[in-house]
Write an enzyme that holds these catalytic residues in place. Sequence first.
Site, short mmCIF file in Angstrom:
data_model
loop_
_atom_site.label_atom_id
_atom_site.label_comp_id
_atom_site.label_asym_id
_atom_site.label_seq_id
_atom_site.Cartn_x
_atom_site.Cartn_y
_atom_site.Cartn_z
N SER A 137 -5.52 122.79 -64.85
CA SER A 137 -4.53 121.97 -65.55
C SER A 137 -4.66 120.49 -65.18
CB SER A 137 -3.12 122.44 -65.22
OG SER A 137 -2.98 123.81 -65.50
N1 SAH Z 1 -3.10 126.90 -62.51
C1 SAH Z 1 -4.45 127.02 -62.95
C2 SAH Z 1 -4.48 127.02 -64.46
C3 SAH Z 1 -5.41 128.02 -64.98
S1 SAH Z 1 -5.43 128.21 -66.73
C4 SAH Z 1 -5.29 125.89 -62.39
O1 SAH Z 1 -4.75 124.82 -62.14
O2 SAH Z 1 -6.50 126.09 -62.22
C5 SAH Z 1 -4.42 129.65 -66.91
C6 SAH Z 1 -4.90 130.87 -66.19
O3 SAH Z 1 -4.01 131.94 -66.51
C7 SAH Z 1 -6.29 131.35 -66.60
O4 SAH Z 1 -7.08 131.45 -65.46
C8 SAH Z 1 -6.02 132.71 -67.24
O5 SAH Z 1 -7.05 133.64 -67.00
C9 SAH Z 1 -4.74 133.12 -66.55
N2 SAH Z 1 -3.96 134.14 -67.25
C10 SAH Z 1 -3.79 134.31 -68.58
N3 SAH Z 1 -2.97 135.36 -68.84
C11 SAH Z 1 -2.61 135.87 -67.63
C12 SAH Z 1 -1.80 136.97 -67.23
N4 SAH Z 1 -1.18 137.74 -68.12
N5 SAH Z 1 -1.68 137.21 -65.90
C13 SAH Z 1 -2.30 136.43 -64.99
N6 SAH Z 1 -3.08 135.38 -65.31
C14 SAH Z 1 -3.24 135.09 -66.61
#
Ligand code: SAH
Length: 224
Positions: free
Chosen positions: A69
Amino acid sequence: MKDPQIQRMIHDIEREVQYTRKMIGTNALSPGVMTAMSNTPRNEFVPKSYLDAAFDNGPLPIGHGQTISQPYIVALMTDMLELEADDVILEIGTGSGYQTAILSQLCKKVYTIEYVPALADAASARLKRLGYNNIEAMTGNGYEGWPEHAPYDGIIVTAAASHIPRPLVEQLKPGGRLVIPVGRPHLYQELTLVEKDENGEIHMKHVLGVAFVPLQGERNAALR
Ligand code: SAH
């Protein structure tokens, strides 16, 4: 905070907070949050091919169609949780682990769930190597929360949900806060603050328009 690149990132976050102050209702994020942002090496959380952009105030690809993000959004969502030192927090969407690392510096314990096994494994190894040791991670569907460790003082979802997952609201302590982007996946969502008051009643506030990758594995149990 000696690194000029991190100083630039902090400055960019502060400027965006100023631009959005009417929506987010503040001129400045809490000093604790900004200190954690200053002390966290974002370069360790981005792919090598994006190292030059590691401290830019924007999202970056981390593989598997996912993104780390934008720093401003990480700081804002962390600020919205109003963390206290003895808080226990649940994070949905570990991704790179960057947000996890920020949270871990501001509370007692972070439980984090990631859907994509390869990302979960990489983030766990990275967080361990960097010495963040109050984090417990699992691979799975965060829509269901992590009931074994509930209730939580705060829950943060870093993927776009079409509705507020009922299991997450149930796993929130009275007085707890849930921060979640709610809206149409791939398009526009409202960053939403859900507060459970001491009587267990739910209060919701839309804060800002955002764009997150979709939350996988949703059930249809809408709570609106
Ligand atoms: N906070 C992270 C953002 C990652 S993007 C950072 O700063 O790197 C969002 C993430 O949510 C992705 O890695 C995706 O695989 C995950 N995601 C999507 N649906 C999900 C779910 N149901 N449970 C857990 N993770 C999920």
